[in-house]
Design a protein around this motif. Structure first.
Motif, PDB file in Angstrom:
ATOM      1  N   GLN A 194       0.850  -1.190   0.000  1.00  0.00           N
ATOM      2  CA  GLN A 194       0.000   0.000   0.000  1.00  0.00           C
ATOM      3  C   GLN A 194       0.886   1.240   0.000  1.00  0.00           C
ATOM      4  O   GLN A 194       1.776   1.383   0.833  1.00  0.00           O
ATOM      5  CB  GLN A 194      -0.884   0.031   1.251  1.00  0.00           C
ATOM      6  CG  GLN A 194      -1.646   1.337   1.411  1.00  0.00           C
ATOM      7  CD  GLN A 194      -2.067   1.591   2.845  1.00  0.00           C
ATOM      8  OE1 GLN A 194      -1.924   0.733   3.691  1.00  0.00           O
ATOM      9  NE2 GLN A 194      -2.575   2.779   3.109  1.00  0.00           N
ATOM     10  N   TRP A 204      -6.594   5.427  -1.582  1.00  0.00           N
ATOM     11  CA  TRP A 204      -7.387   4.639  -2.531  1.00  0.00           C
ATOM     12  C   TRP A 204      -6.966   4.863  -3.979  1.00  0.00           C
ATOM     13  O   TRP A 204      -6.955   3.949  -4.786  1.00  0.00           O
ATOM     14  CB  TRP A 204      -8.869   4.993  -2.374  1.00  0.00           C
ATOM     15  CG  TRP A 204      -9.518   4.271  -1.245  1.00  0.00           C
ATOM     16  CD1 TRP A 204      -9.672   4.732   0.031  1.00  0.00           C
ATOM     17  CD2 TRP A 204     -10.080   2.960  -1.251  1.00  0.00           C
ATOM     18  NE1 TRP A 204     -10.299   3.802   0.813  1.00  0.00           N
ATOM     19  CE2 TRP A 204     -10.566   2.703   0.051  1.00  0.00           C
ATOM     20  CE3 TRP A 204     -10.218   1.987  -2.236  1.00  0.00           C
ATOM     21  CZ2 TRP A 204     -11.186   1.506   0.384  1.00  0.00           C
ATOM     22  CZ3 TRP A 204     -10.838   0.797  -1.895  1.00  0.00           C
ATOM     23  CH2 TRP A 204     -11.306   0.559  -0.604  1.00  0.00           C
ATOM     24  N   SER A 227      -3.597   2.969  -4.869  1.00  0.00           N
ATOM     25  CA  SER A 227      -3.377   1.664  -4.255  1.00  0.00           C
ATOM     26  C   SER A 227      -3.609   0.540  -5.257  1.00  0.00           C
ATOM     27  O   SER A 227      -4.447   0.651  -6.152  1.00  0.00           O
ATOM     28  CB  SER A 227      -4.322   1.471  -3.055  1.00  0.00           C
ATOM     29  OG  SER A 227      -4.067   2.430  -2.068  1.00  0.00           O
ATOM     30  N   GLN A 257      -5.018  -3.007  -6.735  1.00  0.00           N
ATOM     31  CA  GLN A 257      -6.363  -3.574  -6.629  1.00  0.00           C
ATOM     32  C   GLN A 257      -6.456  -4.606  -5.508  1.00  0.00           C
ATOM     33  O   GLN A 257      -7.490  -4.732  -4.855  1.00  0.00           O
ATOM     34  CB  GLN A 257      -6.768  -4.215  -7.966  1.00  0.00           C
ATOM     35  CG  GLN A 257      -8.216  -4.661  -8.032  1.00  0.00           C
ATOM     36  CD  GLN A 257      -9.196  -3.509  -7.842  1.00  0.00           C
ATOM     37  OE1 GLN A 257      -8.992  -2.423  -8.382  1.00  0.00           O
ATOM     38  NE2 GLN A 257     -10.244  -3.726  -7.073  1.00  0.00           N
ATOM     39  N   LYS A 265      -7.239  -2.874  -2.326  1.00  0.00           N
ATOM     40  CA  LYS A 265      -8.631  -2.425  -2.311  1.00  0.00           C
ATOM     41  C   LYS A 265      -9.559  -3.600  -2.016  1.00  0.00           C
ATOM     42  O   LYS A 265     -10.503  -3.477  -1.234  1.00  0.00           O
ATOM     43  CB  LYS A 265      -8.985  -1.784  -3.649  1.00  0.00           C
ATOM     44  CG  LYS A 265      -8.235  -0.485  -3.923  1.00  0.00           C
ATOM     45  CD  LYS A 265      -8.602   0.084  -5.285  1.00  0.00           C
ATOM     46  CE  LYS A 265      -7.826   1.373  -5.560  1.00  0.00           C
ATOM     47  NZ  LYS A 265      -8.137   1.940  -6.892  1.00  0.00           N
ATOM     48  N   ASN A 283      -9.524  -4.434   1.688  1.00  0.00           N
ATOM     49  CA  ASN A 283     -10.331  -3.538   2.502  1.00  0.00           C
ATOM     50  C   ASN A 283     -11.822  -3.775   2.298  1.00  0.00           C
ATOM     51  O   ASN A 283     -12.602  -3.640   3.238  1.00  0.00           O
ATOM     52  CB  ASN A 283      -9.971  -2.080   2.192  1.00  0.00           C
ATOM     53  CG  ASN A 283      -8.749  -1.617   2.953  1.00  0.00           C
ATOM     54  OD1 ASN A 283      -8.843  -1.150   4.075  1.00  0.00           O
ATOM     55  ND2 ASN A 283      -7.580  -1.796   2.339  1.00  0.00           N
ATOM     56  N   GLU A 343     -13.928   5.195   5.065  1.00  0.00           N
ATOM     57  CA  GLU A 343     -13.096   4.674   3.990  1.00  0.00           C
ATOM     58  C   GLU A 343     -13.805   4.740   2.646  1.00  0.00           C
ATOM     59  O   GLU A 343     -13.169   4.927   1.607  1.00  0.00           O
ATOM     60  CB  GLU A 343     -12.672   3.237   4.302  1.00  0.00           C
ATOM     61  CG  GLU A 343     -11.630   3.136   5.410  1.00  0.00           C
ATOM     62  CD  GLU A 343     -11.047   1.750   5.518  1.00  0.00           C
ATOM     63  OE1 GLU A 343     -11.453   0.873   4.710  1.00  0.00           O
ATOM     64  OE2 GLU A 343     -10.199   1.522   6.391  1.00  0.00           O
ATOM     65  N   TRP A 344     -15.121   4.583   2.659  1.00  0.00           N
ATOM     66  CA  TRP A 344     -15.881   4.609   1.414  1.00  0.00           C
ATOM     67  C   TRP A 344     -16.376   6.004   1.076  1.00  0.00           C
ATOM     68  O   TRP A 344     -16.397   6.392  -0.099  1.00  0.00           O
ATOM     69  CB  TRP A 344     -17.066   3.633   1.516  1.00  0.00           C
ATOM     70  CG  TRP A 344     -16.625   2.218   1.617  1.00  0.00           C
ATOM     71  CD1 TRP A 344     -16.469   1.483   2.758  1.00  0.00           C
ATOM     72  CD2 TRP A 344     -16.225   1.358   0.553  1.00  0.00           C
ATOM     73  NE1 TRP A 344     -16.011   0.229   2.475  1.00  0.00           N
ATOM     74  CE2 TRP A 344     -15.865   0.113   1.122  1.00  0.00           C
ATOM     75  CE3 TRP A 344     -16.151   1.516  -0.833  1.00  0.00           C
ATOM     76  CZ2 TRP A 344     -15.425  -0.954   0.352  1.00  0.00           C
ATOM     77  CZ3 TRP A 344     -15.714   0.437  -1.597  1.00  0.00           C
ATOM     78  CH2 TRP A 344     -15.359  -0.774  -1.016  1.00  0.00           C
ATOM     79  N   LYS A 383     -13.266   8.551  -0.210  1.00  0.00           N
ATOM     80  CA  LYS A 383     -12.259   8.066  -1.151  1.00  0.00           C
ATOM     81  C   LYS A 383     -11.762   9.171  -2.079  1.00  0.00           C
ATOM     82  O   LYS A 383     -10.584   9.235  -2.410  1.00  0.00           O
ATOM     83  CB  LYS A 383     -12.830   6.900  -1.985  1.00  0.00           C
ATOM     84  CG  LYS A 383     -12.968   5.604  -1.215  1.00  0.00           C
ATOM     85  CD  LYS A 383     -13.245   4.443  -2.135  1.00  0.00           C
ATOM     86  CE  LYS A 383     -14.624   4.536  -2.748  1.00  0.00           C
ATOM     87  NZ  LYS A 383     -14.943   3.326  -3.560  1.00  0.00           N
TER      88      LYS A 383
END
Length: 348
Positions: A162, A182, A185, A187, A190, A193, A266-267, A270
């Protein structure tokens, strides 16, 4: 331009912006972390000291193990987060970021599994008291399994490369932050997470369902006891069983509520540009990103609220009184009472 001079200029520029953001925008999050540290260290140590003297049983052993993990979080997680704050734009060690965050992820996942284990233990005691229970002889295997799962699921955070989050500070100078990145980073990170978010949602749902079933069973048992006048026979064990259930429910609720902002953040953030946020929004965001730490300092308050004996021992510690050892001979779990009531087919 000479490369060495350019590097020195970049370093000084990052330090300047770093000092500015610490003074002007990170005061509230830093104070928040310091308060958690001052509360968490003595709180979790008190749990370990007090419950170490109680009768050995499954319930106490699990929450004692959780207290050990919480103490590790206070010793490693909070100082590390403070270090990230004070070096907000100048955090350049990718490996240290990955390793420590991986350790913290392992601790969070392990604590989650221990909470699920505690809930299953309460569920089995309340809903199926006459069936085979988790015992002191085998609970250690369950605890070790929870720790092994936590370590295994935390390894990707260390193994997957990361990147550090990058921020353009102007004049071709880039700031480096140990935080979720994000945009750049891989895939695989991702997907990792996404998996952790799914796991959190799944376990929260499991805890919710199990406690609904526990509550429903306790309600039915109370009605039966009142109708059959079993209050005198099983009153003490029932009160203690309800106390343990309340503690377990509250601990699980604090876990879910304190962790939820982390996964939502986190979502939801982003594509957020933090530099466009005002002071209040930025400070609130940094605190929300570390809301999960509340779960690792709140348990002493939960035990003190529901456990009279715990409050008594805390008072003894604060006033330097000799510990009353009478409670060491008193059953502190429903395991002994469950064995007694099993002979009369009375649920505890």
């Amino acid at each position: 331009m000479d490369i060495n001079n350019t590097n020195i200029t970049d370093f000084l520029t990052r330090n300047f912006y770093n000092d500015v953001i610490v003074r002007e925008r990170l005061v509230a999050p830093i104070v928040y972390l310091i308060l958690l540290l001052l509360i968490g260290l003595p709180g979790n140590i008190s749990i370990m000291v007090i419950y170490k003297n109680y009768n050995k049983n499954v319930y106490i052993k699990i929450i004692w193990t959780i207290a050990v993990l919480d103490l590790v979080f206070c010793l490693i997680g909070i100082p590390f987060n403070l270090g990230r704050m004070f070096n907000y734009y100048n955090f350049q060690s990718l490996r240290s970021c990955q390793i420590v965050v991986g350790i913290l992820d392992s601790g969070i996942i392990t604590s989650t599994h221990l909470l699920v284990l505690l809930t299953i233990h309460r569920f089995w005691q309340v809903c199926f008291p006459l069936k085979r229970q988790i015992t002191l002889k085998n609970v250690s295997y369950f605890i070790v399994t929870c720790c092994a799962i936590g370590v295994a699921l935390g390894i990707p955070q260390i193994a997957v490369l990361q990147p550090l989050a990058e921020t353009d500070l102007g004049n071709n100078v880039t700031g480096y932050t140990c935080s979720v990145a994000w945009k750049d980073s891989p895939q695989a990170w991702k997907n990792y997470n996404v998996f952790l978010t799914f796991l959190f949602g799944f376990y929260t749902l499991v805890l919710f369902i199990l406690y609904i079933m526990i509550g429903r069973t306790i309600h039915q048992q109370n009605k039966k006891r009142k109708s059959k006048l079993h209050i005198v026979q099983s009153g003490r064990s029932t009160i203690h069983s309800h106390k343990m259930t309340k503690i377990a429910i509250t601990v699980s609720a604090v876990f879910a509520l304190s962790s939820l902002p982390l996964y939502i953040n986190e979502w939801a953030t982003k594509d957020l540009d933090e530099q466009t946020l005002d002071l209040f929004s930025f400070s609130l965001l940094k605190i929300a990103q570390r809301s999960y730490l509340i779960n690792h300092v709140a348990n002493p308050f939960i035990y003190a609220t529901f456990d009279k004996e715990f409050r008594k021992q805390i008072a003894n510690i604060l006033t330097c009184k000799t510990t009353d050892k009478d409670h060491d001979r008193r059953p502190s779990d429903t395991e002994s009472s469950t064995r007694k009531l099993s002979t009369s087919a009375t649920v505890t």
